[in-house]
Motif scaffolding. Structure first.
Motif, PDB file in Angstrom:
ATOM      1  N   THR A  47      29.735  48.119  41.145  1.00  0.00           N
ATOM      2  CA  THR A  47      28.437  47.790  40.564  1.00  0.00           C
ATOM      3  C   THR A  47      28.578  46.782  39.432  1.00  0.00           C
ATOM      4  OG1 THR A  47      27.630  50.014  41.098  1.00  0.00           O
ATOM      5  CG2 THR A  47      26.393  48.753  39.470  1.00  0.00           C
ATOM      6  N   GLN A  48      29.623  46.939  38.627  1.00  0.00           N
ATOM      7  CA  GLN A  48      29.855  46.018  37.522  1.00  0.00           C
ATOM      8  C   GLN A  48      30.182  44.624  38.025  1.00  0.00           C
ATOM      9  OE1 GLN A  48      29.307  46.747  34.454  1.00  0.00           O
ATOM     10  NE2 GLN A  48      30.006  44.834  33.516  1.00  0.00           N
ATOM     11  N   ARG A  49      30.993  44.539  39.089  1.00  0.00           N
ATOM     12  CA  ARG A  49      31.336  43.229  39.646  1.00  0.00           C
ATOM     13  C   ARG A  49      30.113  42.548  40.248  1.00  0.00           C
ATOM     14  NH1 ARG A  49      36.197  45.804  41.501  1.00  0.00           N
ATOM     15  NH2 ARG A  49      35.306  46.024  43.602  1.00  0.00           N
ATOM     16  N   ILE A  50      29.277  43.319  40.925  1.00  0.00           N
ATOM     17  CA  ILE A  50      28.050  42.749  41.496  1.00  0.00           C
ATOM     18  C   ILE A  50      27.138  42.234  40.388  1.00  0.00           C
ATOM     19  CG2 ILE A  50      25.943  43.298  42.758  1.00  0.00           C
ATOM     20  CD1 ILE A  50      27.560  45.264  44.429  1.00  0.00           C
ATOM     21  N   LYS A  51      27.029  42.999  39.324  1.00  0.00           N
ATOM     22  CA  LYS A  51      26.192  42.586  38.210  1.00  0.00           C
ATOM     23  C   LYS A  51      26.735  41.317  37.558  1.00  0.00           C
ATOM     24  CE  LYS A  51      24.574  45.852  35.720  1.00  0.00           C
ATOM     25  NZ  LYS A  51      24.426  46.951  34.705  1.00  0.00           N
ATOM     26  N   GLN A  52      28.051  41.240  37.395  1.00  0.00           N
ATOM     27  CA  GLN A  52      28.654  40.035  36.811  1.00  0.00           C
ATOM     28  C   GLN A  52      28.451  38.824  37.716  1.00  0.00           C
ATOM     29  OE1 GLN A  52      32.751  41.086  36.116  1.00  0.00           O
ATOM     30  NE2 GLN A  52      32.295  42.263  34.265  1.00  0.00           N
ATOM     31  N   ALA A  53      28.565  39.031  39.041  1.00  0.00           N
ATOM     32  CA  ALA A  53      28.350  37.932  39.972  1.00  0.00           C
ATOM     33  C   ALA A  53      26.912  37.437  39.917  1.00  0.00           C
ATOM     34  CB  ALA A  53      28.711  38.367  41.392  1.00  0.00           C
ATOM     35  N   GLU A  54      25.969  38.359  39.838  1.00  0.00           N
ATOM     36  CA  GLU A  54      24.554  37.984  39.744  1.00  0.00           C
ATOM     37  C   GLU A  54      24.285  37.228  38.449  1.00  0.00           C
ATOM     38  OE1 GLU A  54      22.511  41.659  40.135  1.00  0.00           O
ATOM     39  OE2 GLU A  54      22.601  41.695  42.334  1.00  0.00           O
ATOM     40  N   GLN A  55      24.866  37.691  37.362  1.00  0.00           N
ATOM     41  CA  GLN A  55      24.695  36.996  36.087  1.00  0.00           C
ATOM     42  C   GLN A  55      25.341  35.616  36.130  1.00  0.00           C
ATOM     43  OE1 GLN A  55      26.340  39.732  33.209  1.00  0.00           O
ATOM     44  NE2 GLN A  55      24.485  41.009  33.160  1.00  0.00           N
ATOM     45  N   GLY A  56      26.517  35.540  36.765  1.00  0.00           N
ATOM     46  CA  GLY A  56      27.197  34.242  36.870  1.00  0.00           C
ATOM     47  C   GLY A  56      26.409  33.251  37.708  1.00  0.00           C
ATOM     48  N   GLU A  57      25.844  33.717  38.823  1.00  0.00           N
ATOM     49  CA  GLU A  57      25.041  32.846  39.680  1.00  0.00           C
ATOM     50  C   GLU A  57      23.762  32.414  38.963  1.00  0.00           C
ATOM     51  OE1 GLU A  57      24.149  30.428  42.669  1.00  0.00           O
ATOM     52  OE2 GLU A  57      26.019  31.587  42.497  1.00  0.00           O
ATOM     53  N   LYS A  58      23.164  33.325  38.222  1.00  0.00           N
ATOM     54  CA  LYS A  58      21.971  32.983  37.450  1.00  0.00           C
ATOM     55  C   LYS A  58      22.303  31.927  36.401  1.00  0.00           C
ATOM     56  CE  LYS A  58      18.354  35.046  34.573  1.00  0.00           C
ATOM     57  NZ  LYS A  58      17.842  36.301  33.959  1.00  0.00           N
ATOM     58  N   GLN A  59      23.434  32.089  35.717  1.00  0.00           N
ATOM     59  CA  GLN A  59      23.848  31.122  34.709  1.00  0.00           C
ATOM     60  C   GLN A  59      24.148  29.771  35.346  1.00  0.00           C
ATOM     61  OE1 GLN A  59      23.960  31.646  31.287  1.00  0.00           O
ATOM     62  NE2 GLN A  59      24.240  29.424  31.268  1.00  0.00           N
ATOM     63  N   ARG A  60      24.796  29.787  36.512  1.00  0.00           N
ATOM     64  CA  ARG A  60      25.097  28.547  37.238  1.00  0.00           C
ATOM     65  C   ARG A  60      23.819  27.809  37.601  1.00  0.00           C
ATOM     66  NH1 ARG A  60      24.931  27.357  42.576  1.00  0.00           N
ATOM     67  NH2 ARG A  60      26.240  25.621  43.303  1.00  0.00           N
ATOM     68  N   THR A  61      22.838  28.540  38.138  1.00  0.00           N
ATOM     69  CA  THR A  61      21.570  27.924  38.519  1.00  0.00           C
ATOM     70  C   THR A  61      20.867  27.318  37.313  1.00  0.00           C
ATOM     71  OG1 THR A  61      21.324  29.511  40.341  1.00  0.00           O
ATOM     72  CG2 THR A  61      19.349  28.343  39.634  1.00  0.00           C
ATOM     73  N   GLN A  62      20.888  28.022  36.198  1.00  0.00           N
ATOM     74  CA  GLN A  62      20.251  27.503  34.986  1.00  0.00           C
ATOM     75  C   GLN A  62      20.975  26.260  34.472  1.00  0.00           C
ATOM     76  OE1 GLN A  62      20.289  30.884  32.334  1.00  0.00           O
ATOM     77  NE2 GLN A  62      18.474  31.827  33.265  1.00  0.00           N
ATOM     78  N   ASP A  63      22.308  26.275  34.494  1.00  0.00           N
ATOM     79  CA  ASP A  63      23.080  25.115  34.023  1.00  0.00           C
ATOM     80  C   ASP A  63      22.796  23.883  34.882  1.00  0.00           C
ATOM     81  OD1 ASP A  63      24.186  26.642  32.043  1.00  0.00           O
ATOM     82  OD2 ASP A  63      26.070  27.012  33.089  1.00  0.00           O
ATOM     83  N   ILE A  64      22.816  24.059  36.198  1.00  0.00           N
ATOM     84  CA  ILE A  64      22.568  22.935  37.107  1.00  0.00           C
ATOM     85  C   ILE A  64      21.135  22.436  36.940  1.00  0.00           C
ATOM     86  CG2 ILE A  64      22.393  22.261  39.532  1.00  0.00           C
ATOM     87  CD1 ILE A  64      24.689  24.164  40.127  1.00  0.00           C
ATOM     88  N   GLY A  65      20.196  23.362  36.743  1.00  0.00           N
ATOM     89  CA  GLY A  65      18.806  22.963  36.531  1.00  0.00           C
ATOM     90  C   GLY A  65      18.643  22.124  35.275  1.00  0.00           C
ATOM     91  N   ARG A  66      19.276  22.521  34.174  1.00  0.00           N
ATOM     92  CA  ARG A  66      19.200  21.746  32.932  1.00  0.00           C
ATOM     93  C   ARG A  66      19.842  20.378  33.107  1.00  0.00           C
ATOM     94  NH1 ARG A  66      20.270  26.833  30.427  1.00  0.00           N
ATOM     95  NH2 ARG A  66      22.495  26.353  30.425  1.00  0.00           N
ATOM     96  N   LEU A  67      20.990  20.351  33.766  1.00  0.00           N
ATOM     97  CA  LEU A  67      21.679  19.078  34.007  1.00  0.00           C
ATOM     98  C   LEU A  67      20.792  18.128  34.800  1.00  0.00           C
ATOM     99  CD1 LEU A  67      25.350  18.592  35.125  1.00  0.00           C
ATOM    100  CD2 LEU A  67      23.535  17.513  36.417  1.00  0.00           C
ATOM    101  N   CYS A  68      20.192  18.625  35.872  1.00  0.00           N
ATOM    102  CA  CYS A  68      19.382  17.772  36.736  1.00  0.00           C
ATOM    103  C   CYS A  68      18.110  17.325  36.028  1.00  0.00           C
ATOM    104  CB  CYS A  68      19.047  18.518  38.020  1.00  0.00           C
ATOM    105  SG  CYS A  68      18.268  17.491  39.281  1.00  0.00           S
ATOM    106  N   GLU A  69      17.497  18.193  35.250  1.00  0.00           N
ATOM    107  CA  GLU A  69      16.276  17.824  34.546  1.00  0.00           C
ATOM    108  C   GLU A  69      16.545  16.747  33.504  1.00  0.00           C
ATOM    109  OE1 GLU A  69      14.768  21.452  33.012  1.00  0.00           O
ATOM    110  OE2 GLU A  69      14.051  22.194  34.958  1.00  0.00           O
ATOM    111  N   ARG A  70      17.667  16.835  32.815  1.00  0.00           N
ATOM    112  CA  ARG A  70      18.020  15.783  31.856  1.00  0.00           C
ATOM    113  C   ARG A  70      18.257  14.467  32.577  1.00  0.00           C
ATOM    114  NH1 ARG A  70      21.434  19.669  29.317  1.00  0.00           N
ATOM    115  NH2 ARG A  70      23.215  18.635  30.296  1.00  0.00           N
TER     116      ARG A  70
END
Length: 247
Positions: A47-70
């Protein structure tokens, strides 16, 4: 006398067997408890690994979104013909990025747009988010639906190769003002790939175009990624580019 001794012997036998069965029952109970503890720990770890993966994917999506918007905002302020699509991570040039019929070189307006967008892409790749996730840029050439598939496939590849050569050829205007480090960065990041008339637009004129498709690392891909080697621009490739650019 004999009748009185028999029950005593039976009681001693029963009393001798009771401790054995009690110990066996305790052992089984302890094993069951241990099994339950291990299962709970395993489920908690998963459960902890799944939660970390979900958080990591969410962070990745946010980072790429900020990069592309800039990049989208910067490109819009730099050249109104440059269009950055953050949904599909694509960069197009509108009418400036279109080719003539059976031609594979961009006009002056298209070269100008390409000259302005490449440094912006390199800056995006050098940003905090870009260093984490930016993988490469695929140059995709498209054709209309007129002619055979193989002919259009070759033509689309010529168009993407021409753009790639424009980025690498020392005689190209795109090389003006680029440092040796930036030139190596282009060689390591940009890749030519023909796609024929897939994803055709409404008209033949709109279909004859070039687009830049940004690709980003995935979570697992980034963890196992090695530092890419900078491709060497060989003499044969230089001659091909010079021949393509001279036409």
């Amino acid at each position: 006398m004999f009748g009185k001794q028999m029950p005593s012997a039976t009681r001693q036998k029963d009393e001798g067997e009771k401790p054995f069965w009690i110990s066996f029952a305790d052992l089984m109970t302890a094993m069951m408890i241990l099994f339950l503890v291990v299962m709970v720990a395993s489920l908690s770890s998963v459960t902890q690994r799944i939660k970390q993966a979900e958080q990591g994917e969410k962070q990745r999506t946010q980072d790429i979104g900020r990069l592309c918007e800039r990049l989208q905002l910067t490109a819009k302020n730099s050249n109104t013909t440059i269009l950055v699509d953050c949904k599909d991570n694509r960069i197009s040039f509108g009418e400036a990025g279109r080719f003539g019929h059976n031609q594979y070189s961009l006009n002056a307006q298209g070269q100008n747009a390409l000259q302005e967008v490449v440094p912006l892409i390199l800056d995006a790749a050098d940003s905090e988010e870009g260093r984490k996730w930016f993988k490469q840029v695929v140059i995709e050439g498209f054709t209309d639906t007129v002619g055979s598939y193989l002919y259009n496939l070759h033509l689309s590849l010529q168009r993407s190769e021409w753009v790639m050569c424009s980025l690498l050829d020392s005689r190209s205007p795109l090389q003006i003002g680029l440092s040796a480090e930036r030139q190596q960065q282009i060689r390591s990041m940009f890749l030519a790939g023909g796609v024929s008339f897939n994803n055709a637009k409404g008209t033949n004129e709109e279909s004859r175009r070039v687009e830049l498709r940004m690709q980003f690392y995935g979570l697992k891909e980034k963890e196992g990624a090695l530092v890419p080697e900078v491709p060497v621009f060989t003499n044969i490739e230089a001659e091909r580019c010079q021949l393509a650019m001279s036409r």
